[in-house]
Design a protein around this motif. Structure first.
Motif, PDB file in Angstrom:
ATOM      1  N   UNK B 178       0.830  -1.192   0.000  1.00 54.05           N
ATOM      2  CA  UNK B 178       0.000   0.000   0.000  1.00 54.05           C
ATOM      3  C   UNK B 178       0.864   1.241   0.000  1.00 54.05           C
ATOM      4  N   UNK B 179       0.320   2.316  -0.597  1.00 55.53           N
ATOM      5  CA  UNK B 179       1.019   3.592  -0.593  1.00 55.53           C
ATOM      6  C   UNK B 179       0.232   4.564   0.279  1.00 55.53           C
ATOM      7  N   UNK B 180       0.836   4.958   1.400  1.00 52.98           N
ATOM      8  CA  UNK B 180       0.202   5.885   2.322  1.00 52.98           C
ATOM      9  C   UNK B 180       0.719   7.280   1.993  1.00 52.98           C
ATOM     10  N   UNK B 181      -0.064   7.997   1.212  1.00 51.89           N
ATOM     11  CA  UNK B 181       0.338   9.310   0.717  1.00 51.89           C
ATOM     12  C   UNK B 181       0.081  10.353   1.805  1.00 51.89           C
ATOM     13  N   UNK B 182       1.152  10.949   2.308  1.00 49.44           N
ATOM     14  CA  UNK B 182       1.006  11.904   3.410  1.00 49.44           C
ATOM     15  C   UNK B 182       0.875  13.347   2.919  1.00 49.44           C
ATOM     16  N   UNK B 183       0.810  13.537   1.603  1.00 49.58           N
ATOM     17  CA  UNK B 183       0.647  14.891   1.066  1.00 49.58           C
ATOM     18  C   UNK B 183      -0.628  15.499   1.649  1.00 49.58           C
ATOM     19  N   UNK B 184      -0.524  16.694   2.246  1.00 54.66           N
ATOM     20  CA  UNK B 184      -1.719  17.262   2.892  1.00 54.66           C
ATOM     21  C   UNK B 184      -2.774  17.665   1.869  1.00 54.66           C
ATOM     22  N   UNK B 185      -4.008  17.718   2.344  1.00 55.76           N
ATOM     23  CA  UNK B 185      -5.119  18.181   1.530  1.00 55.76           C
ATOM     24  C   UNK B 185      -4.853  19.613   1.080  1.00 55.76           C
ATOM     25  N   UNK B 186      -5.222  19.914  -0.146  1.00 63.51           N
ATOM     26  CA  UNK B 186      -5.122  21.298  -0.596  1.00 63.51           C
ATOM     27  C   UNK B 186      -3.817  21.633  -1.296  1.00 63.51           C
ATOM     28  N   UNK B 187      -2.839  20.712  -1.256  1.00 69.98           N
ATOM     29  CA  UNK B 187      -1.550  21.014  -1.888  1.00 69.98           C
ATOM     30  C   UNK B 187      -1.723  21.200  -3.394  1.00 69.98           C
ATOM     31  N   UNK B 188      -2.564  20.354  -4.000  1.00 66.56           N
ATOM     32  CA  UNK B 188      -2.746  20.434  -5.458  1.00 66.56           C
ATOM     33  C   UNK B 188      -3.304  21.801  -5.848  1.00 66.56           C
ATOM     34  N   UNK B 189      -4.223  22.293  -5.011  1.00 63.41           N
ATOM     35  CA  UNK B 189      -4.827  23.596  -5.291  1.00 63.41           C
ATOM     36  C   UNK B 189      -3.788  24.709  -5.204  1.00 63.41           C
ATOM     37  N   UNK B 190      -2.967  24.623  -4.175  1.00 59.73           N
ATOM     38  CA  UNK B 190      -1.944  25.654  -3.993  1.00 59.73           C
ATOM     39  C   UNK B 190      -0.902  25.616  -5.112  1.00 59.73           C
ATOM     40  N   UNK B 195       1.353  26.301 -12.404  1.00 61.09           N
ATOM     41  CA  UNK B 195       1.116  25.370 -13.499  1.00 61.09           C
ATOM     42  C   UNK B 195       1.612  25.915 -14.826  1.00 61.09           C
ATOM     43  N   UNK B 196       1.422  27.225 -15.033  1.00 58.10           N
ATOM     44  CA  UNK B 196       1.798  27.797 -16.324  1.00 58.10           C
ATOM     45  C   UNK B 196       3.299  27.601 -16.585  1.00 58.10           C
ATOM     46  N   UNK B 197       4.104  27.902 -15.576  1.00 57.23           N
ATOM     47  CA  UNK B 197       5.543  27.709 -15.731  1.00 57.23           C
ATOM     48  C   UNK B 197       5.856  26.220 -15.874  1.00 57.23           C
ATOM     49  N   UNK B 198       5.131  25.403 -15.121  1.00 59.13           N
ATOM     50  CA  UNK B 198       5.399  23.969 -15.153  1.00 59.13           C
ATOM     51  C   UNK B 198       5.097  23.360 -16.508  1.00 59.13           C
ATOM     52  N   UNK B 199       4.173  23.979 -17.243  1.00 60.55           N
ATOM     53  CA  UNK B 199       3.806  23.392 -18.540  1.00 60.55           C
ATOM     54  C   UNK B 199       5.012  23.333 -19.470  1.00 60.55           C
ATOM     55  N   UNK B 200       5.987  24.222 -19.243  1.00 61.28           N
ATOM     56  CA  UNK B 200       7.209  24.138 -20.035  1.00 61.28           C
ATOM     57  C   UNK B 200       7.986  22.868 -19.702  1.00 61.28           C
ATOM     58  N   UNK B 358       7.352  21.610  -6.057  1.00 67.83           N
ATOM     59  CA  UNK B 358       7.509  22.013  -4.657  1.00 67.83           C
ATOM     60  C   UNK B 358       6.153  22.252  -4.011  1.00 67.83           C
ATOM     61  N   UNK B 359       5.212  22.832  -4.790  1.00 68.23           N
ATOM     62  CA  UNK B 359       3.902  23.144  -4.231  1.00 68.23           C
ATOM     63  C   UNK B 359       3.009  21.906  -4.132  1.00 68.23           C
ATOM     64  N   UNK B 360       3.140  20.993  -5.087  1.00 65.75           N
ATOM     65  CA  UNK B 360       2.327  19.770  -5.052  1.00 65.75           C
ATOM     66  C   UNK B 360       2.759  18.865  -3.906  1.00 65.75           C
ATOM     67  N   UNK B 361       4.066  18.831  -3.644  1.00 62.18           N
ATOM     68  CA  UNK B 361       4.603  17.964  -2.583  1.00 62.18           C
ATOM     69  C   UNK B 361       5.287  18.805  -1.512  1.00 62.18           C
TER      70      UNK B 361
END
Ligand code: FES
Lengths: 98, 463
Positions: B178-190, B195-200, B358-361
């Protein structure tokens, strides 16, 4: 705990952990061999004598310290295993001096 | 056997190899030392070894690509000494090294530290039990020994590395319990503003998403926003407990647990000579303050690769080249405007997706409470409760806490507790992590024996 994947190109040979014969392969570290040999630990800590096993495998935790061919407190995750090596797992008050 | 080289490179990972190749091209003869027995660093560890197809395919093309760089490194004819540890740097650039039980000194005009990164310590109750390792450790075992967990393995944490390792493990025939993902809620939103820079850097991101999809399609058991992770056992790991996003507590049997909470630059070298450092808010870590070429506040001392701030392998290669070009210019030989511009453009492109990652994780911040019974200092076996008690009585910074508790004085020199102490003090004093800072680092950087020191006598006095 860990197992080896088949790799016929690698030479295998014996080493000794606390006198018991264990099989090892070319190019792996002593810490990797320790993780295949029950009880899978490198040492007991000098402070509270709790068992420890290799943890980081990249030289930054020092939980893999063991005696290798008579040399004490060797970071076994940084040492390549050699045929016939004698590895001992220290117990207790052996302190590492800095 | 003291070295007479003008340039010393410490570390033969991507950055160190790229710098060495570039310096050779520019007509210099640097010395490259590295702790490991083969070039590649951690990311390309043992990359030169021929492997059975199944294992090579499981490790993937990004890993295999390292063989080409290692080949160029070997072919450059650079003076390369594997199995060599750096244990002390003196200002004015005297560097103390040790190989095969013998210490020696280098006095280079330029020193490049390409010592990479380490995994951020992920302290949970029971993390010192045999059977608990880091995800990075497991990946190193797979690369270096062709070795994987015997039975389905539990993986807990956050970041790109667990996803990559799970994909490699499953491809090699291993199993994830099992993978216990400890990434907090809301990180994806933050992360959205990045995202725009990341698209590069879209290709990298898409790869990660594809791995996750494939793992899920293969039936991976994944729990999101996991908290309160505890490893239990007497002589070894026997079980873990955790809380899922719905608030429910779980307990499962476990033989091996792999932890990961991202990576941080390796800063002991630059801290030990008092280079200026900056606190990187997004990565919740210190990194040395560097000029455009990677030079620190100490003249002639350069840093390249993830040690300069976590940015990944492509950026490490570019930074290695830039540092080489900077060193060359310093020693009186210009690299050529086109080469410099090329390296800079490459570094920019390679860094595009970093803010997003950095923001996602995000790193666990000082708001996430570490339970009192958690061991913080693995060497001296001190708990979070003991650090808090010292903080309450002495109200001091990391160095006072170190002096009264011995936390950080063991052989790892705070590599496993520094950031945890920082977090605990920040929350105890209501300060920012940047203000709390890190331990002062004193020599030796790595333990050194009297026998090793004896070798110094042959050439010069011991320090
Ligand atoms: S396993 Fe961490 S230093 Fe060897």
């Amino acid at each position: 705990m860990f197992k080896q994947l088949a790799d016929p190109a690698r030479r295998s040979f014996s080493v000794f952990i606390d006198g018991a014969e264990v099989s090892a392969r070319d190019g792996e570290t002593v810490a990797a061999v320790i993780l295949r040999a029950p009880p899978h630990i490198a040492r007991h800590t000098p402070v509270k004598e709790t068992p420890r096993a290799p943890f980081c495998l990249m030289g930054v935790c020092f939980d893999c310290l063991a005696t290798v061919d008579g040399e004490t407190s060797v970071q076994t995750c940084l040492v390549e295993v050699q045929p016939g090596m004698k590895i001992e797992r220290p117990v207790g008050k052996l302190r590492i001096t800095l | 056997m003291n070295s007479r080289h003008d340039i010393l490179i410490v570390g033969a990972g991507p950055a160190g190899m790229a710098a060495a190749i570039e310096l050779r091209r520019l007509g210099f003869a640097p010395l490259v030392v590295d702790e490991q027995s083969a070039p590649g660093g951690q990311i390309w560890r043992d990359v030169e070894r021929p492997r059975p197809d199944a294992l090579r395919n499981a490790l993937g093309p990004d890993y295999a690509a390292g063989a080409e760089v290692a080949g160029q490194f070997r072919a450059s004819g650079v003076d390369y000494r594997p199995g060599t540890r750096m244990w002390h740097i003196e200002p004015g650039l005297r560097v103390f090294l040790s190989q095969a039980g013998k210490a020696f000194v280098a006095e280079p005009k330029a020193l490049l530290l390409a010592t990479g990164a380490q995994e951020r310590p992920a302290p949970i109750p029971g993390w010192t039990l045999p059977g608990v390792l880091t995800v990075g450790a497991a990946q190193i075992l797979m690369k270096g020994s062709g070795q994987i967990p015997e039975r389905p393995v539990w993986i807990a944490g956050s970041g790109p590395l667990p996803i990559l390792y799970m994909r490699q493990l499953v491809a090699a025939g291993g199993q994830v319990a099992g993978y216990l993902d400890t990434t907090p809620r809301g990180a994806a939103l933050r992360a959205l503003p990045h995202l725009r820079s990341a698209l590069r850097g879209w290709a990298d991101l898409r790869k990660g998403l594809a791995w996750m999809r494939a793992l899920k399609a293969g039936g991976l058991h994944i729990e999101k926003h996991v908290t309160d992770l505890v490893a239990t056992g007497t002589e070894r790991l026997e079980a873990l407990s955790y809380r899922t996003a719905d608030g429910k507590a779980h307990r499962v049997e476990a033989e091996v647990l792999l932890l990961h909470e991202g990576v941080v630059p390796s800063i002991h070298g630059t801290l030990s000579v008092d280079c200026a450092h900056v606190w990187d808010e997004a990565q919740a870590a210190l990194r040395p303050a560097l000029d455009d070429w990677g030079m620190t506040s100490v003249e002639g001392l350069y840093v390249a690769g993830d040690g300069a701030g976590i940015a990944g392998v492509r950026a490490a290669l570019a930074r290695g080249r830039l540092a080489a070009q900077g060193i060359a210019a310093r020693l009186g030989r210009e690299a050529g405007a086109a080469e410099v511009a090329g390296a800079r453009a490459e570094l920019r492109a390679a860094s595009a997706s970093r803010g997003f990652l950095d923001a996602v994780f995000p790193a666990p911040g000082s708001s996430v409470e570490i339970p009192d019974d958690t061991i913080v200092c693995r060497c001296e076996e001190l708990t979070a409760g003991e650090i808090r008690a010292a903080a309450r009585i002495h109200r001091g910074g990391p160095n006072q806490v170190k002096a009264v508790t011995r936390c950080g004085m063991g052989p790892c020199q705070g590599r496993q507790c520094g950031y945890t102490v920082n977090r605990i003090l920040a929350s105890a004093y209501g300060q920012s992590q940047a203000d709390v800072g890190f331990f002062r680092i004193r020599p030796p950087l790595k333990p050194v024996t009297l026998q090793e020191l004896a070798a110094l006598d042959e050439g010069r006095e011991a320090p």
